[in-house]
Design an enzyme around this catalytic site. Structure first.
Site, PDB file in Angstrom:
ATOM      1  N   CYS A 280     105.734  23.823  31.052  1.00 55.88           N
ATOM      2  CA  CYS A 280     104.711  23.449  30.068  1.00 55.88           C
ATOM      3  C   CYS A 280     105.191  22.490  28.993  1.00 55.88           C
ATOM      4  O   CYS A 280     104.703  21.370  28.917  1.00 55.88           O
ATOM      5  CB  CYS A 280     104.142  24.705  29.421  1.00 55.88           C
TER       6      CYS A 280
HETATM    7  P1  NAD Z   1     101.720  26.812  39.266  1.00 56.34           P
HETATM    8  O1  NAD Z   1     102.302  25.547  39.734  1.00 56.34           O
HETATM    9  O2  NAD Z   1     102.583  28.028  39.156  1.00 56.34           O
HETATM   10  O3  NAD Z   1     100.482  27.208  40.160  1.00 56.34           O
HETATM   11  C1  NAD Z   1      99.485  26.313  40.519  1.00 56.34           C
HETATM   12  C2  NAD Z   1      98.843  26.816  41.813  1.00 56.34           C
HETATM   13  O4  NAD Z   1      97.717  26.010  42.111  1.00 56.34           O
HETATM   14  C3  NAD Z   1      99.775  26.735  43.018  1.00 56.34           C
HETATM   15  O5  NAD Z   1      99.842  27.984  43.652  1.00 56.34           O
HETATM   16  C4  NAD Z   1      99.109  25.681  43.913  1.00 56.34           C
HETATM   17  O6  NAD Z   1      99.304  25.909  45.291  1.00 56.34           O
HETATM   18  C5  NAD Z   1      97.655  25.848  43.511  1.00 56.34           C
HETATM   19  N1  NAD Z   1      96.797  24.702  43.837  1.00 56.34           N
HETATM   20  C6  NAD Z   1      97.067  23.380  43.722  1.00 56.34           C
HETATM   21  N2  NAD Z   1      95.992  22.656  44.127  1.00 56.34           N
HETATM   22  C7  NAD Z   1      95.028  23.537  44.476  1.00 56.34           C
HETATM   23  C8  NAD Z   1      93.698  23.398  44.942  1.00 56.34           C
HETATM   24  N3  NAD Z   1      93.132  22.215  45.098  1.00 56.34           N
HETATM   25  N4  NAD Z   1      93.007  24.521  45.210  1.00 56.34           N
HETATM   26  C9  NAD Z   1      93.555  25.742  45.051  1.00 56.34           C
HETATM   27  N5  NAD Z   1      94.819  25.928  44.607  1.00 56.34           N
HETATM   28  C10 NAD Z   1      95.540  24.844  44.312  1.00 56.34           C
HETATM   29  O7  NAD Z   1     101.067  26.492  37.848  1.00 56.34           O
HETATM   30  P2  NAD Z   1     101.045  27.408  36.539  1.00 56.34           P
HETATM   31  O8  NAD Z   1     102.387  27.439  35.925  1.00 56.34           O
HETATM   32  O9  NAD Z   1     100.334  28.681  36.836  1.00 56.34           O
HETATM   33  O10 NAD Z   1     100.116  26.494  35.594  1.00 56.34           O
HETATM   34  C11 NAD Z   1      98.759  26.281  35.861  1.00 56.34           C
HETATM   35  C12 NAD Z   1      98.131  25.591  34.677  1.00 56.34           C
HETATM   36  O11 NAD Z   1      98.210  26.426  33.514  1.00 56.34           O
HETATM   37  C13 NAD Z   1      98.823  24.283  34.274  1.00 56.34           C
HETATM   38  O12 NAD Z   1      97.870  23.380  33.796  1.00 56.34           O
HETATM   39  C14 NAD Z   1      99.760  24.712  33.156  1.00 56.34           C
HETATM   40  O13 NAD Z   1     100.056  23.660  32.276  1.00 56.34           O
HETATM   41  C15 NAD Z   1      98.921  25.776  32.475  1.00 56.34           C
HETATM   42  N6  NAD Z   1      99.701  26.798  31.770  1.00 56.34           N
HETATM   43  C16 NAD Z   1     100.835  27.304  32.316  1.00 56.34           C
HETATM   44  C17 NAD Z   1     101.554  28.288  31.647  1.00 56.34           C
HETATM   45  C18 NAD Z   1     102.824  28.850  32.233  1.00 56.34           C
HETATM   46  O14 NAD Z   1     103.535  29.525  31.506  1.00 56.34           O
HETATM   47  N7  NAD Z   1     103.147  28.615  33.491  1.00 56.34           N
HETATM   48  C19 NAD Z   1     101.080  28.770  30.420  1.00 56.34           C
HETATM   49  C20 NAD Z   1      99.899  28.248  29.904  1.00 56.34           C
HETATM   50  C21 NAD Z   1      99.212  27.266  30.583  1.00 56.34           C
END
Ligand code: NAD
Length: 454
Positions: A280
């Site tokens: 992030c």
């Molecule tokens: P991640 O990479 O762990 O997970 C994303 C998931 O989305 C993956 O499993 C991927 O296969 C899936 N994906 C991609 N394209 C897709 C589609 N078209 N249809 C269905 N699934 C699809 O990401 P994350 O860390 O969970 O982060 C997700 C969002 O939340 C980001 O925007 C991030 O900035 C935000 N965020 C993350 C955190 C954190 O701590 N990880 C905290 C707050 C906000």
């Protein structure tokens, strides 16, 4: 209260993207009786969740996934038609960086299109919640038009869209989701936020956190401002840590404690270390810098926050050179590879940067992490040997660097280092060890700790 409220069944939920955020949202809601279907394009991930297994390391999440799947409140699929069977869809796909630092909205676009297609012809109302972190303007200019064109529906007429940024932290995601500081909701003034609020009222009941309702762009901006402020604190304290290392008797831990007692500052995010990482802070900073530039604005402080952080691992390498001289052929043990404890996430981990810097100087690096070893091995290739225990990591090393403050490492004593290493020299990159206890027994340096006084 808007006309939208009460018009959909908020207990029937789909979550698109089963990563750290999506799976946490899905499992927490499912554990509280919501009927949840997780959708992901990653077949392995879907098959793990479907069989009750948690594909990521996140404290407490495996139990929630297992129980919810066995009770039948959580299912997972790659098939987007499942969206149609639900009333609320959270978008939690990744929003990584393009090579120029700007946000890559590919997954958000794809997910929005697939959700819209699934909603085409659906007679009942549906709420889409943008939880992924997206730069201001994305929901209004990308998500809404994509949903509208692929579904044939109009926002406000059976299709509701709300921005709801997520603030959970990896390593304590379940707790953070269960006890958030606040809920931020952005909508187009059509009452979409009220629908989501109804869902959260059912989830939190009497423990409802404070709610801020606004428009799309402010909700989107709040997430970036939040991360930049937190990252700025880390870079500021790291800058003082680097100064402390040059001043006899100085200790950034004491300085941080002192300023943390000022009510206007507070104690959080003042731990000096080898820098921030993860999925992030770095990418969100790059995205907001790129957007600012696109708009003709130079975000000077935000750029500096990033630059200080980029350089922070090299402070450790300089300290290592002070201790050992030329690092060529030296054996360096790195304890911790995840970007923080209690996660297996190595995305942009400063520990990996450190490993690479040591390897570039010709050191032989061995590293160990209690949960992130496999992910790190994939990233590092043959840059370092990722081993399976602290003992293997320390055996015969000339220097050890504590890079991630897992509890397992906190309990190590000077004797553990002295008995296993060839030349017991230790750099505490996370300030977990007591300098008084360690200094006499190993050659000890720590981030933000000046040379001994006098
Ligand atoms: P991640 O990479 O762990 O997970 C994303 C998931 O989305 C993956 O499993 C991927 O296969 C899936 N994906 C991609 N394209 C897709 C589609 N078209 N249809 C269905 N699934 C699809 O990401 P994350 O860390 O969970 O982060 C997700 C969002 O939340 C980001 O925007 C991030 O900035 C935000 N965020 C993350 C955190 C954190 O701590 N990880 C905290 C707050 C906000």
């Amino acid at each position: 209260m808007s006309g939208a409220s009460g018009s959909i069944d908020v207990t029937s939920v789909s979550v698109v993207g089963l990563g750290y955020v999506g799976l946490t949202v899905a499992a927490v809601l499912a554990s509280r009786g919501f009927r949840v279907t997780g959708i992901d394009v990653d077949r392995e991930r879907v098959s793990a969740v479907s069989s009750g297994r948690c594909p990521i390391h996140e404290p407490g999440l495996d139990r929630l996934v297992r129980r919810s799947v066995s009770r039948g409140t959580l299912a997972a699929t790659t098939d987007y038609t499942a969206v149609r069977e639900t009333s609320v869809t959270f978008v939690t796909v990744g929003t990584p960086s393009n090579s120029d630092g700007s946000i890559d909205l590919r997954y958000v676009r794809e997910a929005s299109r697939s959700i819209g297609e699934a909603l085409r012809g659906k007679p009942d109302g549906h709420l889409v919640v943008v939880k992924s972190t997206v730069v201001p303007g994305t929901t209004g200019k990308v998500v809404v038009p994509t949903l509208e064109s692929s579904s044939g529906k109009r926002v406000g007429e059976g299709l509701f869209v709300c921005v709801n940024p997520e603030f959970l932290r990896e390593g304590s995601a379940v707790r953070d989701m269960l006890e958030p500081d606040r809920i931020v909701l952005g909508d187009a003034g059509d009452g979409s936020s009220d629908l989501l609020l109804e869902l959260y009222r059912r989830l939190y009941r009497r423990r409802m956190p404070p709610v801020l309702k606004t428009n799309y762009v402010n909700a989107e901006l709040i997430k970036y401002a939040n991360n930049v402020f937190l990252a700025a604190r880390v870079s500021l304290i790291n800058e003082f840590a680097n100064l402390c290392q040059l001043i006899p008797g100085a200790d950034v831990k004491v300085v941080a404690e002192g300023i943390g007692l000022d009510e206007r500052i507070g104690p959080h995010f003042l731990r000096a270390g080898i820098g921030f990482g993860g999925s992030c802070f770095p990418k969100d900073i790059r995205a907001i810098v790129a957007l600012s530039r696109e708009l003709g604005h130079d975000p000077r402080i935000t750029r500096a926050v990033y630059e200080v952080n980029e350089l922070q691992p090299s402070v450790v390498v300089r300290t290592a050179e002070e201790l050992l001289g030329d690092l060529m052929g030296k054996r360096v043990a790195v304890l911790g590879l995840a970007f923080k404890p209690n996660t297996d996430d190595v995305r942009e981990s400063p520990a990996l940067k450190l490993v690479r810097l040591f390897a570039q100087r010709g050191a032989e690096v061995r590293a160990y992490d209690p949960a992130a070893g496999e992910n790190a091995r994939r990233e590092l290739g043959d840059t370092a040997e990722v081993v399976g225990s602290v003992e293997e990591c320390l055996e015969g090393a000339d220097l050890c660097v504590l890079a991630t403050e897992w509890d397992q490492f906190r309990s190590l004593r000077p004797e553990d280092f002295a008995s296993l290493m060839r030349e017991p020299a230790l750099i505490d990159g996370r300030r977990v060890y007591d300098p008084k206890e360690f200094s006499g027994k190993v050659r000890f340096r720590a981030i933000g700790l000046g040379p001994a006084d006098g």
